[in-house]
Design a protein around this motif. Structure first.
Motif, PDB file in Angstrom:
ATOM      1  N   SER A 209       0.526  -1.084   0.080  1.00 15.41           N
ATOM      2  CA  SER A 209       0.289  -0.158   0.060  1.00 15.41           C
ATOM      3  C   SER A 209       0.235   1.003   0.000  1.00 15.41           C
ATOM      4  N   GLY A 210       0.305   2.212  -0.298  1.00 13.88           N
ATOM      5  CA  GLY A 210       0.823   3.169  -0.001  1.00 13.88           C
ATOM      6  C   GLY A 210       1.339   4.264  -1.348  1.00 13.88           C
ATOM      7  N   ASP A 211       1.996   5.063  -1.725  1.00  8.49           N
ATOM      8  CA  ASP A 211       2.717   5.864  -2.669  1.00  8.49           C
ATOM      9  C   ASP A 211       4.039   4.930  -3.213  1.00  8.49           C
ATOM     10  N   ILE A 212       4.006   4.269  -4.613  1.00 11.30           N
ATOM     11  CA  ILE A 212       5.215   3.287  -4.684  1.00 11.30           C
ATOM     12  C   ILE A 212       6.722   4.321  -5.563  1.00 11.30           C
ATOM     13  N   ALA A 213       7.856   4.440  -4.512  1.00 11.01           N
ATOM     14  CA  ALA A 213       8.698   5.740  -4.989  1.00 11.01           C
ATOM     15  C   ALA A 213       9.627   4.262  -5.642  1.00 11.01           C
ATOM     16  N   GLY A 214       9.746   3.126  -5.979  1.00 14.73           N
ATOM     17  CA  GLY A 214       9.655   2.061  -7.041  1.00 14.73           C
ATOM     18  C   GLY A 214      10.587   1.172  -6.358  1.00 14.73           C
ATOM     19  N   PRO A 501       1.748 -11.268 -16.294  1.00 17.27           N
ATOM     20  CA  PRO A 501       0.574 -12.166 -15.911  1.00 17.27           C
ATOM     21  C   PRO A 501      -0.198 -10.717 -14.721  1.00 17.27           C
ATOM     22  N   ARG A 502      -1.300 -11.670 -15.029  1.00 18.16           N
ATOM     23  CA  ARG A 502      -1.995 -11.140 -13.332  1.00 18.16           C
ATOM     24  C   ARG A 502      -2.329  -9.691 -13.573  1.00 18.16           C
ATOM     25  N   ILE A 503      -2.623  -9.267 -14.590  1.00 20.44           N
ATOM     26  CA  ILE A 503      -2.785  -7.269 -14.689  1.00 20.44           C
ATOM     27  C   ILE A 503      -4.091  -6.945 -15.231  1.00 20.44           C
ATOM     28  N   GLN A 504      -4.899  -8.473 -15.177  1.00 20.03           N
ATOM     29  CA  GLN A 504      -6.493  -8.359 -15.948  1.00 20.03           C
ATOM     30  C   GLN A 504      -7.644  -8.155 -14.179  1.00 20.03           C
ATOM     31  N   GLY A 505      -8.216  -7.246 -14.260  1.00 15.13           N
ATOM     32  CA  GLY A 505      -8.667  -6.666 -13.223  1.00 15.13           C
ATOM     33  C   GLY A 505      -9.526  -8.150 -12.751  1.00 15.13           C
ATOM     34  N   ASP A 506     -10.642  -7.123 -11.744  1.00 16.97           N
ATOM     35  CA  ASP A 506     -11.604  -8.048 -11.057  1.00 16.97           C
ATOM     36  C   ASP A 506     -12.854  -8.314 -11.715  1.00 16.97           C
ATOM     37  N   ALA A 507     -13.584  -9.196 -11.772  1.00 18.46           N
ATOM     38  CA  ALA A 507     -14.868  -8.627 -13.333  1.00 18.46           C
ATOM     39  C   ALA A 507     -15.206  -7.784 -12.754  1.00 18.46           C
ATOM     40  N   GLY A 508     -15.387  -7.342 -13.957  1.00 17.85           N
ATOM     41  CA  GLY A 508     -15.904  -5.232 -14.078  1.00 17.85           C
ATOM     42  C   GLY A 508     -15.329  -4.766 -14.091  1.00 17.85           C
ATOM     43  N   GLN A 509     -14.189  -4.861 -13.790  1.00 18.02           N
ATOM     44  CA  GLN A 509     -12.657  -3.665 -13.887  1.00 18.02           C
ATOM     45  C   GLN A 509     -12.072  -3.720 -14.680  1.00 18.02           C
ATOM     46  N   PRO A 510     -11.202  -2.513 -15.138  1.00 17.19           N
ATOM     47  CA  PRO A 510     -10.244  -2.336 -15.781  1.00 17.19           C
ATOM     48  C   PRO A 510      -9.179  -3.117 -16.411  1.00 17.19           C
ATOM     49  N   LEU A 512      -5.376  -4.067 -15.888  1.00 19.78           N
ATOM     50  CA  LEU A 512      -4.792  -3.314 -14.229  1.00 19.78           C
ATOM     51  C   LEU A 512      -3.492  -2.779 -14.551  1.00 19.78           C
ATOM     52  N   GLY A 513      -2.552  -1.434 -14.879  1.00 16.31           N
ATOM     53  CA  GLY A 513      -1.980  -0.955 -14.950  1.00 16.31           C
ATOM     54  C   GLY A 513      -0.638  -1.123 -13.940  1.00 16.31           C
ATOM     55  N   THR A 535      -0.781  -1.351 -10.303  1.00 12.40           N
ATOM     56  CA  THR A 535      -1.467   0.104  -9.458  1.00 12.40           C
ATOM     57  C   THR A 535      -2.413  -1.045  -8.775  1.00 12.40           C
ATOM     58  N   ASN A 536      -3.201  -1.600  -7.746  1.00 16.96           N
ATOM     59  CA  ASN A 536      -3.535  -2.063  -6.967  1.00 16.96           C
ATOM     60  C   ASN A 536      -2.798  -2.690  -5.847  1.00 16.96           C
ATOM     61  N   GLY A 537      -1.410  -2.458  -6.194  1.00 17.83           N
ATOM     62  CA  GLY A 537      -0.452  -2.313  -5.478  1.00 17.83           C
ATOM     63  C   GLY A 537       0.036  -3.946  -5.268  1.00 17.83           C
ATOM     64  N   ASP A 538      -0.138  -4.928  -6.047  1.00 18.74           N
ATOM     65  CA  ASP A 538       0.287  -6.203  -6.286  1.00 18.74           C
ATOM     66  C   ASP A 538       1.140  -6.370  -7.050  1.00 18.74           C
ATOM     67  N   LEU A 539       2.824  -7.362  -5.837  1.00 21.83           N
ATOM     68  CA  LEU A 539       3.951  -6.774  -6.433  1.00 21.83           C
ATOM     69  C   LEU A 539       3.607  -8.297  -7.346  1.00 21.83           C
ATOM     70  N   ILE A 540       4.557  -8.871  -8.332  1.00 17.29           N
ATOM     71  CA  ILE A 540       4.379  -9.308  -9.326  1.00 17.29           C
ATOM     72  C   ILE A 540       6.162  -9.994  -9.893  1.00 17.29           C
TER      73      ILE A 540
END
Length: 633
Positions: A209-214, A501-510, A512-513, A535-540
């Motif tokens: 969570s939070g603002d990601i600095a890198g 991988p894993r950039i498909q959003g939840d149902a009805g959602q765009p 992920l970037g 963009t949802n905070g997931d680290l892939i």
């Protein structure tokens, strides 16, 4: 080398997606006549620069009867130009060729004349062959392909554009000349037709969570123990690979909340230490062999206007270059960890608009680290010298509007560091002549000229296909990443092969970037992996299919802060630069692939010393090499 369970990666040799469709290697296949005919009949898709795997520059050089290059000049006749055949790449030709626009379509004459005029200072390259007993040729000039017909001895009529040839090569004529000279001199050289990147496995490491600095790769708590650092205003996190297809979070007593950060070996133990700025104040956390980070006795005073932190030193002591919206400044640490501020020479800082974080590297190859700060309309360059800096000078490196992310690498294979700027309004690629003089070559860089939108959230130079050529990866807040892989000599291709991988959003959602990128050997198998924050905070984390890649892992000696520019060269008869990167004084090592086992040369320039070169024998795995420390006078 590729894992045995997967097929050979196509970057090692030219391979077609449909091998059966390629003619057999017979005398007919090797005739220039058949290939020139084949290219003339290509489908219109090639006009969009979709790479044609069956006719690359390698085929063009092999099958052409004549290949010459040189400047194009106007004559007294506005419809005639001359090509000075100064460089004979293949075959023999007279000193000059005459190009006539008299029979060219009137709709094209004006544009071609303008292109030839604008290209007066740059060379063009001509390839000639035979089609149905008729001499035909292609001319590449100003980034354009032209179709020519023979009109006598060393005379050619320009029939018009040859858009189908964009599938053979899209880029600058200067780089095509260098590429073709290399192909003519080295019969084993290749021009890749696919990115050649595959994932063995991928994993969701966690959610931040939070603002990601890198993101940053480090070695912790010992060398060759890779970890992934995530900087966040909600609390920094540390992860490591667990096997080949999983990750775990590292409990390292990391209490920082970074909005800006840098890794720097402050205590000389070879491990990187963290300098973190939370938006108000900076703190230092020292990496400890017991698997924790410990507070340092003192911390630098960064101030409230911090755009970026970068390792830098003028005298070997650990230091930080602090970028601000005004003028950058240097912070140096003494043996006891106390910090002192050093101002850079002033002058010329006004009138460039909003500035971006400084680029910190040896850009003029004299061994001393330079500081380049891009503005919106121009940049400012402080060249390093013994004990400090020269007065700043104006540089053309600019963002075109707003603050940009920078990626630094040698994209044109000349041993000099180039600069890619990903800005909110436009992207630019600044080619270095080796003396820190730059020119924007973005429009002559292949796929990036037509498939590289602005407003990326991060950009990194990397080599996921391990062919030694430095590629560019950009991510965006919406959609997928763009991976522009370098076909050689600054000719990039992007055909959607490399995806997260894993950039498909939840149902009805765009979809992920992505917010940030990192490329490094994250599981210690000798190849480069990729990590991204969505963009949802997931680290892939995506683990590369390849392993044990031949190449060089470069490190600086303890006590030298750098960064030092180092390049790797391979080939006995015609040594070719595989790439150059800045080598910083913190873990992990900087990796440059050599493609194959064998001998290579590492070239570098340390402060106050002459150019150096070391010959290494590379086997089927990365080889560690620590640059020798400069002698102290």
């Amino acid at each position: 080398m590729p894992r045995l369970s997967q097929p050979q990666s196509p970057h090692h040799r030219i391979q077609d997606p449909i091998p059966a469709a390629r003619p057999a290697h017979s005398s007919s296949y090797h005739s220039a006549r058949s290939h020139f005919a084949f290219v003339l009949l290509l489908c219109p898709a090639s006009a969009l620069a979709i790479i044609n795997p069956r006719f690359t520059p390698k085929h063009l050089v092999e099958e052409a009867e004549l290949a010459v290059a040189g400047p194009v000049a106007a004559t007294a006749d506005p419809l005639e130009w001359t090509l000075d055949a100064a460089t004979q790449i293949k075959g023999k030709a007279g000193a000059k060729h005459v190009l006539s626009l008299a029979e060219c379509s009137k709709d094209h004459v004006g544009d071609i004349q303008q292109a030839l005029k604008a290209n007066a200072k740059d060379p063009a390259i001509l390839f000639a062959g035979t089609l149905n007993e008729e001499k035909r040729a292609y001319l590449h000039v100003a980034g354009l392909w032209l179709d020519l017909k023979a009109a006598g001895d060393a005379r050619w009529t320009v029939a018009g554009y040859a858009p189908q040839m964009a599938g053979t090569y899209a880029g600058g004529s200067d780089m095509l000349i260098r590429m073709c000279k290399h192909l003519a001199e080295d019969p084993d050289a290749d021009v890749p037709v696919t990115a050649g990147v595959r994932w063995m496995a991928h994993a969701k490491a966690g959610n931040v969570s939070g603002d990601i600095a890198g993101l940053a790769a480090i070695e912790f708590p010992a060398l060759n123990k890779p970890c992934l650092f995530v900087a966040s205003s909600a609390g920094d996190r540390l992860f490591r690979a667990k096997g080949d297809d999983a990750t775990e979070e590292v409990a390292a007593k990391l209490d920082t909340k970074s909005r800006r950060f840098a890794w720097l070996d402050l205590d000389g133990d070879g491990l990187a230490d963290l300098i973190s700025w939370d938006g108000t104040a900076a703190c230092v956390r020292l990496a400890s062999a017991d698997g924790t980070f410990k507070p340092a006795a003192s911390a630098p005073t960064v101030g409230s206007d911090c755009l970026a932190l970068a390792p830098y030193s003028t005298d070997g002591r650990p230091g930080l270059l602090v970028s601000t919206s005004a003028s950058p400044f240097l912070l140096l640490a003494d043996a006891k960890g106390a910090w002192s501020k050093v101002e850079l020479p002033t002058g010329g800082q006004q009138g460039f608009g909003q500035v971006s974080p400084c680029i910190v590297a040896d850009l003029d190859n004299d061994g001393f680290v330079d500081v380049l700060q891009p503005g919106e309309s121009a940049g400012l360059l402080w060249k390093g010298k013994p004990g400090g800096f020269q007065a700043p000078t104006r540089s053309p490196v600019a963002t075109g509007g707003g603050s940009a992310f920078a990626a630094l690498a040698d994209f044109s294979q000349d041993g000099f560091l180039d600069v890619f700027l990903a800005g909110p309004q436009q992207n630019t690629l600044w080619e270095n002549d080796g003396k820190a003089n730059f020119r924007d070559v973005f429009r002559h860089s292949g796929s990036m000229s037509y498939k590289c939108p602005a407003a990326a959230t991060d950009v990194k130079a990397m080599d996921l296909n391990h062919d030694g050529r430095q590629d560019l990866c950009l991510v965006y807040p919406e959609g997928d990443l763009l991976y522009h892989w370098n076909r050689g000599f600054r000719a990039f291709g992007e055909e959607g092969e490399v995806r997260l991988p894993r950039i498909q959003g939840d149902a009805g959602q765009p979809r992920l970037g992505q917010r940030a990128l990192c490329a490094a050997d994250l599981n210690g198998d000798g190849s480069t992996d990729l990590a991204a924050i969505l963009t949802n905070g997931d680290l892939i984390v995506c683990f590369n299919d390849q392993a044990a890649i031949p190449g060089v892992r470069l490190r600086l000696p303890k006590g030298l802060t750098g960064p030092v520019t180092a390049s790797v060269w391979a080939g006995e008869k015609t040594p070719t630069c595989l790439g150059a990167l800045p080598v910083p004084a913190h873990s992990p090592a900087t990796f440059l692939s050599t493609r194959y086992p064998g001998k290579c040369a590492v070239k570098f320039h340390l402060p106050g010393t002459p150019d150096r070169s070391a010959t290494l024998a590379i086997e089927d795995a990365p080889k560690d090499f620590t640059l020798p420390a400069p002698s102290r006078q």
